[in-house]
Design a protein around this motif. Structure first.
Motif, PDB file in Angstrom:
ATOM      1  N   TYR A 251      49.780  45.768  45.331  1.00 35.04           N
ATOM      2  CA  TYR A 251      48.814  46.793  44.926  1.00 35.04           C
ATOM      3  C   TYR A 251      49.173  48.208  45.354  1.00 35.04           C
ATOM      4  CZ  TYR A 251      45.802  42.820  43.875  1.00 35.04           C
ATOM      5  OH  TYR A 251      45.286  41.646  43.362  1.00 35.04           O
ATOM      6  N   GLY A 252      50.194  48.365  46.196  1.00 33.99           N
ATOM      7  CA  GLY A 252      50.607  49.698  46.592  1.00 33.99           C
ATOM      8  C   GLY A 252      49.509  50.452  47.322  1.00 33.99           C
ATOM      9  N   GLY A 253      49.345  51.743  46.966  1.00 35.12           N
ATOM     10  CA  GLY A 253      48.341  52.566  47.624  1.00 35.12           C
ATOM     11  C   GLY A 253      46.929  52.049  47.438  1.00 35.12           C
ATOM     12  N   LEU A 254      46.657  51.398  46.310  1.00 29.06           N
ATOM     13  CA  LEU A 254      45.328  50.845  46.056  1.00 29.06           C
ATOM     14  C   LEU A 254      44.965  49.766  47.070  1.00 29.06           C
ATOM     15  CD1 LEU A 254      42.903  50.992  44.132  1.00 29.06           C
ATOM     16  CD2 LEU A 254      44.015  49.238  42.723  1.00 29.06           C
ATOM     17  N   SER A 255      45.965  49.153  47.706  1.00 33.07           N
ATOM     18  CA  SER A 255      45.695  48.105  48.699  1.00 33.07           C
ATOM     19  C   SER A 255      44.927  48.655  49.901  1.00 33.07           C
ATOM     20  CB  SER A 255      47.004  47.472  49.177  1.00 33.07           C
ATOM     21  OG  SER A 255      47.813  48.424  49.851  1.00 33.07           O
ATOM     22  N   ILE A 256      45.066  49.969  50.179  1.00 30.67           N
ATOM     23  CA  ILE A 256      44.312  50.566  51.280  1.00 30.67           C
ATOM     24  C   ILE A 256      42.815  50.492  50.982  1.00 30.67           C
ATOM     25  CG2 ILE A 256      44.025  52.623  52.718  1.00 30.67           C
ATOM     26  CD1 ILE A 256      46.818  51.392  52.797  1.00 30.67           C
ATOM     27  N   PHE A 257      42.481  50.781  49.726  1.00 32.32           N
ATOM     28  CA  PHE A 257      41.074  50.732  49.316  1.00 32.32           C
ATOM     29  C   PHE A 257      40.583  49.294  49.223  1.00 32.32           C
ATOM     30  CE2 PHE A 257      37.643  50.535  46.269  1.00 32.32           C
ATOM     31  CZ  PHE A 257      36.842  51.597  46.624  1.00 32.32           C
ATOM     32  N   LEU A 258      41.334  48.432  48.527  1.00 27.78           N
ATOM     33  CA  LEU A 258      40.907  47.047  48.325  1.00 27.78           C
ATOM     34  C   LEU A 258      40.872  46.274  49.639  1.00 27.78           C
ATOM     35  CD1 LEU A 258      42.942  46.178  45.098  1.00 27.78           C
ATOM     36  CD2 LEU A 258      40.524  46.771  45.254  1.00 27.78           C
ATOM     37  N   GLY A 259      41.889  46.513  50.474  1.00 27.06           N
ATOM     38  CA  GLY A 259      41.991  45.767  51.732  1.00 27.06           C
ATOM     39  C   GLY A 259      40.826  46.002  52.664  1.00 27.06           C
ATOM     40  N   ARG A 260      40.171  47.163  52.518  1.00 26.00           N
ATOM     41  CA  ARG A 260      39.016  47.478  53.374  1.00 26.00           C
ATOM     42  C   ARG A 260      37.900  46.442  53.218  1.00 26.00           C
ATOM     43  NH1 ARG A 260      38.445  51.377  57.290  1.00 26.00           N
ATOM     44  NH2 ARG A 260      39.149  53.051  55.925  1.00 26.00           N
ATOM     45  N   PHE A 261      37.845  45.785  52.077  1.00 26.72           N
ATOM     46  CA  PHE A 261      36.752  44.856  51.782  1.00 26.72           C
ATOM     47  C   PHE A 261      37.188  43.398  51.845  1.00 26.72           C
ATOM     48  CE2 PHE A 261      35.925  48.882  49.730  1.00 26.72           C
ATOM     49  CZ  PHE A 261      34.598  49.127  50.015  1.00 26.72           C
ATOM     50  N   ILE A 262      38.397  43.123  52.323  1.00 28.03           N
ATOM     51  CA  ILE A 262      38.909  41.750  52.316  1.00 28.03           C
ATOM     52  C   ILE A 262      39.263  41.323  53.733  1.00 28.03           C
ATOM     53  CG2 ILE A 262      40.617  40.145  51.366  1.00 28.03           C
ATOM     54  CD1 ILE A 262      40.996  42.047  49.040  1.00 28.03           C
ATOM     55  N   GLY A 263      38.363  40.693  54.404  1.00 28.74           N
ATOM     56  CA  GLY A 263      38.525  40.018  55.689  1.00 28.74           C
ATOM     57  C   GLY A 263      39.712  40.449  56.520  1.00 28.74           C
ATOM     58  N   PRO A 264      40.612  39.494  56.851  1.00 27.67           N
ATOM     59  CA  PRO A 264      41.727  39.779  57.750  1.00 27.67           C
ATOM     60  C   PRO A 264      42.685  40.848  57.226  1.00 27.67           C
ATOM     61  CG  PRO A 264      41.417  37.423  57.498  1.00 27.67           C
ATOM     62  CD  PRO A 264      40.538  38.081  56.487  1.00 27.67           C
ATOM     63  N   ILE A 265      42.789  40.996  55.898  1.00 24.22           N
ATOM     64  CA  ILE A 265      43.692  41.995  55.332  1.00 24.22           C
ATOM     65  C   ILE A 265      43.313  43.400  55.792  1.00 24.22           C
ATOM     66  CG2 ILE A 265      44.424  43.062  53.161  1.00 24.22           C
ATOM     67  CD1 ILE A 265      45.719  40.433  53.618  1.00 24.22           C
ATOM     68  N   ARG A 266      41.999  43.607  56.023  1.00 26.88           N
ATOM     69  CA  ARG A 266      41.493  44.918  56.414  1.00 26.88           C
ATOM     70  C   ARG A 266      42.211  45.453  57.657  1.00 26.88           C
ATOM     71  NH1 ARG A 266      36.498  44.090  55.662  1.00 26.88           N
ATOM     72  NH2 ARG A 266      36.153  42.833  57.499  1.00 26.88           N
ATOM     73  N   ALA A 267      42.532  44.564  58.589  1.00 26.09           N
ATOM     74  CA  ALA A 267      43.124  44.992  59.856  1.00 26.09           C
ATOM     75  C   ALA A 267      44.652  45.015  59.815  1.00 26.09           C
ATOM     76  CB  ALA A 267      42.664  44.048  60.977  1.00 26.09           C
ATOM     77  N   VAL A 268      45.254  44.760  58.667  1.00 22.18           N
ATOM     78  CA  VAL A 268      46.718  44.676  58.573  1.00 22.18           C
ATOM     79  C   VAL A 268      47.297  45.742  57.652  1.00 22.18           C
ATOM     80  CG1 VAL A 268      48.653  43.189  57.908  1.00 22.18           C
ATOM     81  CG2 VAL A 268      46.653  42.191  59.031  1.00 22.18           C
ATOM     82  N   ILE A 269      46.623  46.005  56.527  1.00 21.38           N
ATOM     83  CA  ILE A 269      47.177  46.874  55.499  1.00 21.38           C
ATOM     84  C   ILE A 269      47.532  48.279  56.001  1.00 21.38           C
ATOM     85  CG2 ILE A 269      46.625  48.071  53.348  1.00 21.38           C
ATOM     86  CD1 ILE A 269      47.562  45.247  52.959  1.00 21.38           C
ATOM     87  N   PRO A 270      46.665  48.962  56.769  1.00 15.67           N
ATOM     88  CA  PRO A 270      47.064  50.300  57.251  1.00 15.67           C
ATOM     89  C   PRO A 270      48.338  50.251  58.100  1.00 15.67           C
ATOM     90  CG  PRO A 270      44.708  49.976  57.512  1.00 15.67           C
ATOM     91  CD  PRO A 270      45.278  48.640  57.141  1.00 15.67           C
ATOM     92  N   PHE A 271      48.488  49.217  58.906  1.00 13.52           N
ATOM     93  CA  PHE A 271      49.705  49.058  59.705  1.00 13.52           C
ATOM     94  C   PHE A 271      50.923  48.887  58.797  1.00 13.52           C
ATOM     95  CE2 PHE A 271      52.830  46.283  61.685  1.00 13.52           C
ATOM     96  CZ  PHE A 271      53.058  46.906  62.907  1.00 13.52           C
TER      97      PHE A 271
END
Length: 451
Positions: free
Chosen positions: A108-128
């Motif tokens: 998802y590229g940059g959009l993953s920052i937005f989407l990941g905010r609402f998805i459980g464990p991904i939320r704490a990994v994507i910004p890293f």
């Protein structure tokens, strides 16, 4: 003195906003958010803020700032310390954390920052991951601010609103809203625990050393421990507090009930009748024996007998009286509910037989499907005014414990999965028994519980 009270109130108010920001930060912080149940705690804090009528804009601002800060710190860690963090022992034990984040980011590229905010464990990994992949800081900041601006209202406003409506939800028909929410919560919690006890999941890895030689029964051992503790807690509370004001309030809100609920409760309670238990047990034992499962049939019958004996033993040892109406209809003691325990044992044991040999996902669906009639029987006893709420909770714990023992037996004895034809015949038998028993006993039951 008034100044001191005013200062304490002001400090408590500020603490709620600070706690909201801090938990939002931790929920978004690299890998920490996987381990911290931040969303659940944030919901509780938002509920308290709503109950105290605190400023909603300030609450949302606190959550927004904490979420932005958490993602930004995670991004910096990924950009400048990714190699060091990846070398930590905890990261080496959980390589899937980074791997799953990288796959999500690559998709998802940059959009993953937005989407990941609402998805459980991904939320704490994507910004890293975004930082380790050298995503431009300005581009990351845009997605960070945008996602946090949407995240804060979505996660904080519903609980805040419920907190505002807390007093109203305590009265009238809203007790049913609370009960539905409780049942849904229990179902979701069961699903989550069952999922986390699947091999490869975090909780499974923490607990499996304690189940050496029987890792496939880890879920069963956990369930046996939890139901045993629940039964002990119910007995302890009944002995120490009697019928508490909260329990009395719940009872008074459920009984008396509207006519349509009364009729539903009468037919639901039939599933806990002794005759239904006996006939259902014998039918199941016969079908098991026909399919060369004689030992399982004997074990099944012993558990059904066990729930009757255990129920009588606890009733006589405590001797707790029923509510006033229950005393008019029955001459037995109240704690625990025999109908709730019988129905829980029989129906949950049927669920165990249906689920035996199925994959974990299908097992959860089968157990959740049987949860509705089990809970319906328990609620019916309070709606009909013949049991206190704690009586039926203890009955549920008692019945589910015995059903878990059946699951343990099937696992320890290495019983092969029951054939499809058995499930088909058992399902047809349960349907015919339920419909036939309701037709035979429904009118008499309606007359018996009408007052």
């Amino acid at each position: 003195m008034d100044d001191l009270i005013s200062w304490i109130n002001s400090y408590a108010t500020q603490s709620i906003f600070i706690a909201t920001a801090l938990l939002a930060l931790l929920e978004s912080l690299a890998f920490v958010g996987i381990l911290v149940p931040g969303v659940a705690i944030l919901a509780t804090i938002s509920w308290l803020a709503g109950q105290q009528a605190l400023s909603l804009p300030l609450l949302l601002l606190s959550g927004f700032l904490g979420a932005v800060a958490g993602d930004w710190i995670s991004y910096i860690l990924g950009r400048y310390a990714s190699h060091w963090i990846a070398s930590l022992k905890i990261m080496q034990r959980h390589p899937n954390w980074i791997a799953e984040g990288e796959r999500f980011f690559a998709r998802y590229g940059g959009l993953s920052i937005f989407l990941g905010r609402f998805i459980g464990p991904i939320r704490a990994v994507i910004p890293f991951i975004a930082g380790s992949c050298a995503m431009p800081p300005a581009r990351f900041l845009v997605f960070n601010l945008l996602s946090a601006a949407f995240w804060a209202p979505v996660y904080l406003i519903p609980a805040y609103w419920l907190g505002q409506q807390a007093e109203e939800l305590k009265m009238g028909w809203n007790i049913w809203l609370q009960l539905v929410a409780l049942v849904v919560f229990i179902g979701v919690l069961f699903h989550a625990i069952h999922h986390q006890l699947t091999p490869g999941k975090h909780v499974y890895r923490w607990l499996h050393p304690f189940a050496t030689g029987a890792k496939d029964l880890l879920r069963t051992y956990v369930f046996i421990v939890l139901t045993t503790l629940l039964l002990i807690l119910c007995i302890t509370f009944r002995q120490l507090t009697g019928v508490s004001p909260l329990e009395l309030e719940v009872y008074n809100q459920l009984h008396p009930s509207p006519e349509y609920l009364h009729v539903y409760a009468v037919f639901a309670t039939l599933l806990g009748d002794g005759i239904y238990l006996i006939v259902g047990s014998l039918l199941t034992a016969i079908l098991l024996s026909v399919h060369t499962r004689a030992r399982t049939a004997v074990m099944f019958l012993l558990l059904m007998l066990g729930v009757l004996l255990l129920n009588v033993a606890i009733k006589h040892s405590l001797g707790w009286p029923r509510p006033e109406l229950g005393q008019l209809l029955y001459d037995s003691d109240s704690f625990p509910s025999g109908h709730a325990s019988s129905a829980a044992t029989l129906l949950a044991s049927w669920a165990v037989l249906f689920a035996h040999g199925c994959c974990a996902t299908l097992k959860r669906r089968i157990y959740l499907a049987f949860m509705l009639p089990i809970v319906s029987v328990a609620l019916s006893r309070v709606i009909l005014g013949v049991h206190w709420p704690l009586d039926v909770i203890a009955g549920l714990a008692e019945g589910l414990l015995l059903a878990a023992i059946l699951r343990w037996y099937l696992g320890r004895s290495k019983e092969m999965p029951l054939p499809t034809v058995f499930r088909r015949w058992l399902g047809m038998g349960i349907l015919l028994l339920t419909v036939g028993y309701a037709a035979l006993k429904g009118t008499a039951a309606l007359s018996f519980y009408t007052h």
